[in-house]
Enzyme design. Structure first.
Site, mmCIF file in Angstrom:
data_model
loop_
_atom_site.group_PDB
_atom_site.id
_atom_site.type_symbol
_atom_site.label_atom_id
_atom_site.label_comp_id
_atom_site.label_asym_id
_atom_site.label_seq_id
_atom_site.Cartn_x
_atom_site.Cartn_y
_atom_site.Cartn_z
ATOM 1 N N PRO A 273 38.486 39.580 47.275
ATOM 2 C CA PRO A 273 37.792 40.254 48.374
ATOM 3 C C PRO A 273 36.524 40.939 47.874
ATOM 4 O O PRO A 273 36.522 41.522 46.792
ATOM 5 C CB PRO A 273 38.808 41.306 48.837
ATOM 6 C CG PRO A 273 40.121 40.812 48.400
ATOM 7 C CD PRO A 273 39.883 40.013 47.161
ATOM 8 N N GLY A 274 35.482 40.816 48.640
ATOM 9 C CA GLY A 274 34.248 41.515 48.296
ATOM 10 C C GLY A 274 33.372 40.813 47.284
ATOM 11 O O GLY A 274 32.385 41.364 46.820
ATOM 12 N N HIS B 50 42.996 42.707 23.507
ATOM 13 C CA HIS B 50 44.013 41.814 24.061
ATOM 14 C C HIS B 50 43.419 40.413 24.281
ATOM 15 O O HIS B 50 43.945 39.416 23.777
ATOM 16 C CB HIS B 50 44.530 42.399 25.383
ATOM 17 C CG HIS B 50 45.554 41.567 26.070
ATOM 18 N ND1 HIS B 50 46.889 41.865 26.046
ATOM 19 C CD2 HIS B 50 45.445 40.415 26.791
ATOM 20 C CE1 HIS B 50 47.562 40.950 26.722
ATOM 21 N NE2 HIS B 50 46.692 40.056 27.195
ATOM 22 N N GLU B 51 42.313 40.365 24.994
ATOM 23 C CA GLU B 51 41.700 39.057 25.280
ATOM 24 C C GLU B 51 41.161 38.424 24.004
ATOM 25 O O GLU B 51 41.260 37.213 23.814
ATOM 26 C CB GLU B 51 40.583 39.191 26.318
ATOM 27 C CG GLU B 51 41.042 39.722 27.678
ATOM 28 C CD GLU B 51 42.184 38.925 28.277
ATOM 29 O OE1 GLU B 51 42.285 37.702 28.018
ATOM 30 O OE2 GLU B 51 43.003 39.540 28.990
ATOM 31 N N THR C 279 31.716 35.658 52.462
ATOM 32 C CA THR C 279 31.111 35.661 53.790
ATOM 33 C C THR C 279 29.588 35.739 53.671
ATOM 34 O O THR C 279 28.860 35.044 54.383
ATOM 35 C CB THR C 279 31.649 36.844 54.609
ATOM 36 O OG1 THR C 279 33.073 36.811 54.567
ATOM 37 C CG2 THR C 279 31.203 36.764 56.038
ATOM 38 N N GLY D 271 37.729 33.396 46.216
ATOM 39 C CA GLY D 271 37.374 34.510 45.350
ATOM 40 C C GLY D 271 37.978 35.787 45.872
ATOM 41 O O GLY D 271 38.410 35.853 47.011
ATOM 42 N N GLY E 55 31.641 38.233 47.931
ATOM 43 C CA GLY E 55 30.460 37.682 48.590
ATOM 44 C C GLY E 55 30.677 36.342 49.269
ATOM 45 O O GLY E 55 29.719 35.592 49.454
#
Ligand code: ADP
Ligand code: MG
Ligand code: ZN
Length: 615
Positions: free
Chosen positions: A207-208, A427-428, A212, A205, A210
């Site tokens: 960074p940040g 867009h999506e 760790t 995933g 979760g």
């Protein structure tokens, strides 16, 4: 390490301290002895004459006088003369001396020894102590050299009270990890059914998100020994050190089995092998090989499960990912609005919030924020409130903190203005509507405007069943879907953004492959150009042309024709289903992520017209 924190520094401080204390004590003792009044022989003679002296104790040249009224005094006589001689010289009469008790004491051996030894011994002792400290430190360094190949694996103390409840969202990941923990606790239950215990679980995933944190929660929940190490600690300058550390770490874990071993940031050593230019990465390769060996090497009944975390699963060596190694992969997504709210709640727990604070507003204002960003927002807000000398954090400070985090140096690329969000939603939405309406396309699995890496949002399609082959029709549908985002932006806003560039690139690549490799164009059967893998460039492909200029231009024309056909079909879809597109876009703006059921629920009333690509 700064010098003032080094062991040498500590030892010097200790040594100096000991020295000071010793010197202090010594001088204190000296002072005590000097307490009684110091008399000259003259004065002693006078006191004798006055009858004030009761007793004189002679110890070599020292005279200790017991005076009347319990007073004491000391004096010294000449070395050569006897006491009486001296006193008589100073005018004391024989009469005076007779009334005084005179004791002559020969100093005992140990007293002599001590009087000589103590002044010399104490400093020696202090110096010796200092040396001892230093030697001990030197020995520590030597030991360090010996244990160079040892791992730095740390066993979690179990004090960390992080639980799954402290991790917001990430339900799938939690479920997966709960199962893994269950494996460790009740291996019999699974083995009875012939199930093999998983070896490795890879948490992937951004960074940040979760990773760790989740691993620490596993440590808190699992009640089995939990070892953790960061993969970067395996990277050393010397070849073989990393491998030996891995061996050691796994040995430690195996001794404590059943146990969990967590390797954080595994991409530090787990990068694809043979992908560097030239040599120079032997060490990392050996380390990776050792990890592979250790993962394979467990006996079937040793229960050590390896958790690993990375934010670059794409660069990992395929050997790591094959079954029997990190065969379980858990994706940690960026939090959507609901999850962001939950994360904010968790981090607001020990922070006094003003009554008027609305965390829902905060959650909707923070698309693209990771869990770490949100934790940071709460913290920044608390700092702002403290700076303003307030007892509680108010909404304004929270919003200011959001701005602060958004405008922080690395987050610039993630800023999403309202206009950006709207563009992303269309867009999506365009991708999703085209996917749902083109014949041959896979159904929409998930649509989201939560950013992922460089992309503003994403649309996931998942095939209904596993397929080994793809048909021409499916390729065309895929191309139309890819163009859907770009075309939707263009139709709605009359303009296009850079956000679609990778879509266009991919659509072009599909078209080119159809022509040159799969014989799916009017150019007929046959492949054009040779592709081969270039080992030293990693997975990059080198392309070698084996056709003429004339064919090259026909290939280009075919690619353009296929793209045009896909584009036409997509445009048609978006035109006839504009109402559905609007509905999906506004739902995305509100909810950010639509699961498969949500999406089909929304488009159902519009009865999407099915269109096929004509090419
Ligand atoms: P990474 O995925 O990079 O390892 P971390 O696990 O270190 O990220 O997360 C950093 C911090 O962000 C955590 O310590 C925690 O405070 C916060 N955080 C991230 N995700 C969550 C979450 N799902 N719930 C609660 N806090 C989170
Ligand atoms: Mg981490
Ligand atoms: Zn797109």
């Amino acid at each position: 390490m700064p010098f003032f924190r080094s062991a040498l520094f500590k030892n010097i401080v200790w040594g100096t301290l000991v020295l000071f204390v010793a010197v202090g004590l010594f001088s204190l003792l000296g002072e005590k002895a000097a307490e009684p009044e110091n008399l000259t022989l003259n004065q002693v003679a006078q006191k004798l004459a006055a009858g004030e002296v009761e007793k004189i104790t002679v110890r070599e040249n020292e005279l200790a006088l017991d005076l009347r009224e319990g007073k004491k005094a000391v004096a010294r006589k000449e070395r050569e003369a006897s006491l009486t001689e001296s006193l008589t010289n100073f005018g004391a009469g024989a009469e005076d001396l007779r009334n005084v008790q005179i004791d002559v004491v020969n100093p005992s051996g140990w007293q002599v020894a001590m009087s000589v030894l103590i002044p010399t011994l104490v400093p020696l002792l202090a110096i010796g102590l200092l040396l001892w400290f230093m030697f001990r430190q030197a020995r520590g360094t030597a030991n360090q050299a010996m244990s160079f190949g040892r791992s730095t694996v740390k066993r979690s103390s179990g004090q960390e009270r992080i639980r799954f409840a402290d991790v917001a969202g990430l339900e799938e990941a939690k479920a997966e990890l709960t199962e893994v923990v269950d494996f460790l606790r009740n291996p019999k239950k699974f083995q009875a059914l012939g199930a093999k215990i998983p070896r490795g679980v890879l948490l992937a995933g951004h960074p940040g998100t979760g990773k760790t944190l989740l691993a620490r929660a596993v440590a808190g929940e699992s009640k089995v020994p939990f070892f953790h190490v960061s993969a970067s600690e395996f990277v050393e300058m010397f070849v073989g050190v990393g491998a030996s550390r891995i061996r050691d770490a796994f040995l430690t874990a195996r001794k404590a089995a059943p146990a969990i071993m967590f390797i954080d940031e595994i991409d530090a050593v787990g990068r694809q092998r043979g992908a560097g230019l030239g040599g120079g990465n032997d060490e990392r390769e050996q380390t990776l090989n050792q990890i592979l060996v250790e993962l394979d090497g467990f006996d079937n009944d040793t229960n050590v499960i390896v958790l690993a975390a990375t934010n670059r699963p794409d660069v990992l060596d395929p050997a790591l990912l094959r079954p029997g190694r990190f065969d379980r992969r858990v994706m940690l997504d960026m939090p959507d609005r609901k999850d962001r709210r939950a994360i904010l709640d968790i981090h607001a727990k020990n922070k006094p919030l003003d009554k008027a604070v609305n965390l829902d507003v905060l959650a909707s204002r923070t698309p693209g924020f990771s869990g770490a960003d949100l934790a940071n927002v709460m913290n920044e807000a608390a700092i702002l409130a403290a700076r303003a000398n307030q007892k509680k954090i108010n909404q304004l400070q929270l919003l200011e903190a959001v701005e602060k985090v958004v405008l922080g140096p690395e987050r610039r690329s993630r800023v999403m203005t309202d206009q950006d969000r709207k563009i992303t939603a269309y867009h999506e939405g365009g991708h999703a509507i085209v996917a749902a309406s083109i014949e041959g396309s896979d159904p929409v699995h998930k649509v989201s405007i939560v950013s992922r890496g460089m992309a503003g949002g994403y649309t996931m399609k998942v095939p209904e069943e596993d397929r080994s082959y793809k048909s021409r029709k499916q390729f065309l549908a895929e191309m139309a879907t890819m163009l859907g985002g770009f075309l939707s932006e263009k139709a709605v806003f009359g303009d296009v953004t850079t956000g679609a560039s990778s879509d266009l690139k991919e659509a072009t690549a599909v078209a080119r492959k159809m022509v040159t490799r799969y014989g799916m164009s009017d150019l007929g059967v046959g492949t054009f150009g040779q592709t081969q893998e270039m080992v030293f460039l990693g997975r990059d492909l080198a392309h070698e042309r084996d056709y003429s200029e004339a064919v090259a231009s026909r290939i280009d024309a075919e690619v353009a024709r296929l793209l045009a056909a896909a584009r036409e079909a997509a445009e048609q879809v978006l035109k006839v289903n504009k109402a559905a597109l609007d509905a999906v876009a506004s739902a995305l703006l509100e909810r950010e992520t639509l699961e498969r059921e949500d999406f089909y629920e929304i488009v159902k009333p519009f009865n999407l017209e099915q269109i096929s690509v004509q090419a």
